[in-house]
Design an enzyme around this catalytic site. Sequence first.
Site, PDB file in Angstrom:
ATOM      1  N   SER A  98      34.616  33.172  40.836  1.00 20.90           N
ATOM      2  CA  SER A  98      35.586  32.240  40.252  1.00 20.90           C
ATOM      3  C   SER A  98      35.358  30.820  40.795  1.00 20.90           C
ATOM      4  CB  SER A  98      37.001  32.769  40.509  1.00 20.90           C
ATOM      5  OG  SER A  98      37.936  32.057  39.765  1.00 20.90           O
TER       6      SER A  98
ATOM      7  N   ASP B 220      36.288  36.165  29.376  1.00 22.75           N
ATOM      8  CA  ASP B 220      36.798  35.913  30.732  1.00 22.75           C
ATOM      9  C   ASP B 220      38.327  35.771  30.683  1.00 22.75           C
ATOM     10  OD1 ASP B 220      35.653  34.376  33.578  1.00 22.75           O
ATOM     11  OD2 ASP B 220      37.741  34.137  32.988  1.00 22.75           O
TER      12      ASP B 220
ATOM     13  N   HIS C 109      38.019  39.141  34.931  1.00 20.87           N
ATOM     14  CA  HIS C 109      37.549  37.966  35.657  1.00 20.87           C
ATOM     15  C   HIS C 109      37.289  38.411  37.090  1.00 20.87           C
ATOM     16  CE1 HIS C 109      37.371  33.669  36.694  1.00 20.87           C
ATOM     17  NE2 HIS C 109      38.128  33.926  37.734  1.00 20.87           N
TER      18      HIS C 109
END
Length: 408
Positions: A175, A271, A339
């Site tokens: 991330s 995502d 994600h």
Amino acid sequence: MAALLPALTILSLVAVGIDGYRNVTISTLASAVAKGAVCLDGTPPAYAYSPGFGDGIDNWHVYLEGGGWCENTSSCLDRSTNGLGSSPKLISSKNGIQSFGGMLEDNSTFNSDFYNWHVFRIFYCDGSSFTSDVEDVDPVHNLTYRGARIYDAMMDELLRIGMGNAKNALLSGTSAGGLATILHCDKFQALFHNTTRVKCVSDSGFFVYGEHFMGADRREAFFSDVVSTHGLTNTLPTSCTSKFRPTLCLFPENLVQDIKTPLFLMESSFDSYQIGENVFSPSDKSPRWANCTHNLMFCNWTEIKIMKDFRYTFINTLKSTITDSSSRRGYFVHSCYRHGHMAYTHGSTCLIGNKLANKTITQAVGDWYFDRSGFQEMDMLNDLPRTCTTTDDEATFEKNCSDYYMQH
Ligand SMILES: *[C@@H]1O[C@H](CO)[C@@H](O)[C@H](O)[C@H]1NC(C)=O
Ligand SMILES: *[C@@H]1O[C@H](CO)[C@@H](O)[C@H](O)[C@H]1NC(C)=O
Ligand SMILES: *[C@@H]1O[C@H](CO)[C@@H](O)[C@H](O)[C@H]1NC(C)=O
Ligand SMILES: *[C@@H]1O[C@H](CO)[C@@H](O)[C@H](O)[C@H]1NC(C)=O
Ligand SMILES: *[C@@H]1O[C@H](CO)[C@@H](O)[C@H](O)[C@H]1NC(C)=O
Ligand SMILES: *[C@@H]1O[C@H](CO)[C@@H](O)[C@H](O)[C@H]1NC(C)=O
Ligand SMILES: *[C@@H]1O[C@H](CO)[C@@H](O)[C@H](O)[C@H]1NC(C)=O
Ligand SMILES: *[C@@H]1O[C@H](CO)[C@@H](O)[C@H](O)[C@H]1NC(C)=O
Ligand SMILES: *[C@@H]1O[C@H](CO)[C@@H](O)[C@H](O)[C@H]1NC(C)=O
């Protein structure tokens, strides 16, 4: 982009360990303070280190934690009261322990290529993807913006404990940490002799600008706020800022082409963080959309169409960014709605029904890392987001998933 989805909270901010994962003590790096390398609240940055063993003794995996960004002083101030801006808060929220799963775990059954490496996990407490370096402390809010210094101080520590002699080295992150991986990849490579194999893996770090897809103005405005709050104009890679305005140099589509070091992108074309946070601004987000992004079962076709458009933008942006078909670039782009992968076995190894070219993410990365084969695969068959979890309960899913993996 600042707020975290509940789904993300479930999948990446688990306070206690998970059965089967190894538990590693969280430490703070006191020597960083003299270098001014501190968290938003002024405390020393934190890491969790698990030494390598066996024939992994010369191999180093450095992992950068994620957790969004803060785009203004009030959101940075919020962070300084929790583990994303303060090491004491991090340590108390996790009882001093970080569990290491997925490609960080030490079980060769699930992580055959990296299980015995040194794993050095760097926590994220600056809110700028490890890029800020502002000398003055904000006198009004008492906030310190020094993410780039934290990165450098951690590298100094890694060299001090022996990483400089690595045979193999890997920089990775998820991330905001996946974006940091892209931003720091070449600098990481420069730490080693030219005989060291050095590569980078960015997990869910390909945040698209996608100028023709809805929400582009908002995505740009958000990163523009990040750039001004953290004073990033002169800290972003000059290879990008010489061509684009600084704000656009937080979007990997403008960065990846200039990276010389081998880089792998591990992504979902759906995502869940980008779809949940980066399409509508909080004020334009309807309760319907919020429900849909939390649970695909609540989506109607209009909303699914938005997700399909996101995927289309994501895939086209990634394809036009990676024109190099050599093994210098790798990617695994699947269609499960999620994600973050690397630090979870259910994310990287056993995500059910999620192989591409007959490989799990972990196998694909291992083969690519060790030059056994290149890997550039996208799921082009599923153009609808898929739910690949069996339950929202992290520990149950992890168990279910590893059992499934053991049986197949
Ligand atoms: C790690 O700690 C958790 C509790 O926080 C525990 O359930 C788990 O069994 C521990 N794992 C190992 C490998 O000791
Ligand atoms: C500002 O933060 C520092 C830690 O960096 C702390 O020692 C100091 O007491 C704080 N000052 C004020 C006025 O809160
Ligand atoms: C700061 O950012 C938060 C979101 O993270 C937002 O709710 C708030 O309105 C912003 N504050 C200002 C002054 O812009
Ligand atoms: C790896 O995990 C499997 C399944 O949980 C377990 O049976 C095995 O004993 C573990 N191996 C090691 C070396 O911990
Ligand atoms: C590695 O560096 C040495 C000198 O530092 C140089 O002689 C050698 O040619 C380099 N090898 C490669 C493959 O670049
Ligand atoms: C959101 O989902 C809940 C069930 O989880 C439902 O009760 C509620 O009515 C939904 N809201 C909207 C606006 O769809
Ligand atoms: C479907 O969702 C969209 C966007 O959230 C909303 O505007 C629309 O009214 C919904 N349609 C139906 C039939 O519920
Ligand atoms: C898929 O990979 C497994 C090993 O991971 C192998 O046994 C199997 O033959 C492969 N199947 C195909 C269709 O290539
Ligand atoms: C995993 O969970 C699914 C759905 O809850 C269940 O049908 C399946 O039997 C479970 N598999 C294993 C190996 O536990």
